[in-house]
Design an enzyme around this catalytic site. Structure first.
Site, PDB file in Angstrom:
ATOM      1  N   GLU A  27       0.807  -1.076  -0.321  1.00  0.00           N
ATOM      2  CA  GLU A  27       0.282   0.557   0.251  1.00  0.00           C
ATOM      3  C   GLU A  27       1.270   0.956  -0.036  1.00  0.00           C
ATOM      4  OE1 GLU A  27      -3.494  -0.166   0.062  1.00  0.00           O
ATOM      5  OE2 GLU A  27      -3.872  -1.354  -0.097  1.00  0.00           O
ATOM      6  N   ASP A  36      -7.028   6.625  -5.470  1.00  0.00           N
ATOM      7  CA  ASP A  36      -6.039   5.596  -5.938  1.00  0.00           C
ATOM      8  C   ASP A  36      -6.596   5.071  -7.616  1.00  0.00           C
ATOM      9  OD1 ASP A  36      -9.159   4.315  -6.527  1.00  0.00           O
ATOM     10  OD2 ASP A  36      -8.688   2.555  -4.658  1.00  0.00           O
TER      11      ASP A  36
END
Length: 155
Positions: A27, A36
């Site tokens: 991540e 994202d």
């Protein structure tokens, strides 16, 4: 430090540590909210719930969010999986649930196979979860390969 080393260090602190090592590695950490790859506002180590662009967090707040989200993911694994499993498999599945959410996990072929006793088939399913927004993402390919390797420990 490579991922194997981070997982080995995490193993000293148990499942939470191994899961955290996987999640943190893939991540990354952002103290400022960003979109994202599929356009969802994201903060810290992939936290999305309640996040909006412009949000900021301190490293300490990210640490707290990470711990909370890891526990949520591992609790989901514990609720959904009805067969015994080693800590490595639980950590791999915790990372997976952290990424895709409990809803996706609960409806997955992976979970059905695992609860039916087909551990090898269940772990192999991880390799199918490499798409976001209809596109295969290299980061997901790498993450699922690491999760699968950890899932298959002892087979």
């Amino acid at each position: 430090m490579n991922l194997r080393h981070k997982i080995a260090i995490g193993a000293v602190t148990g499942v939470l540590g191994m899961t955290g090592a996987l999640v943190s590695w893939f991540e990354g950490r952002s103290l400022v909210a960003y979109l994202d790859p599929v356009g969802i506002p994201t903060l810290c180590e992939g936290v999305t719930q309640g996040v909006k662009l412009g949000d900021r967090a301190t490293p300490e707040q990210c640490d707290q969010l990470l711990q909370r989200e890891l526990r949520i993911a591992l609790n989901a694994v514990d609720r959904q999986v009805h067969v015994p499993m080693p800590d490595t498999r639980r950590a791999a599945l915790g990372s997976f649930v952290y990424n895709v959410g409990e809803g996706q996990f609960s409806r997955s072929t992976l979970l059905r196979l695992l609860n039916a006793g087909d551990v090898r088939g269940a772990c192999a399913q991880l390799s199918r979860w490499v798409y976001a927004g209809g596109k295969q993402l290299g980061g997901l390919v790498n993450r699922r390969a690491a999760e699968r390797e950890l899932c298959e420990v002892g087979l």
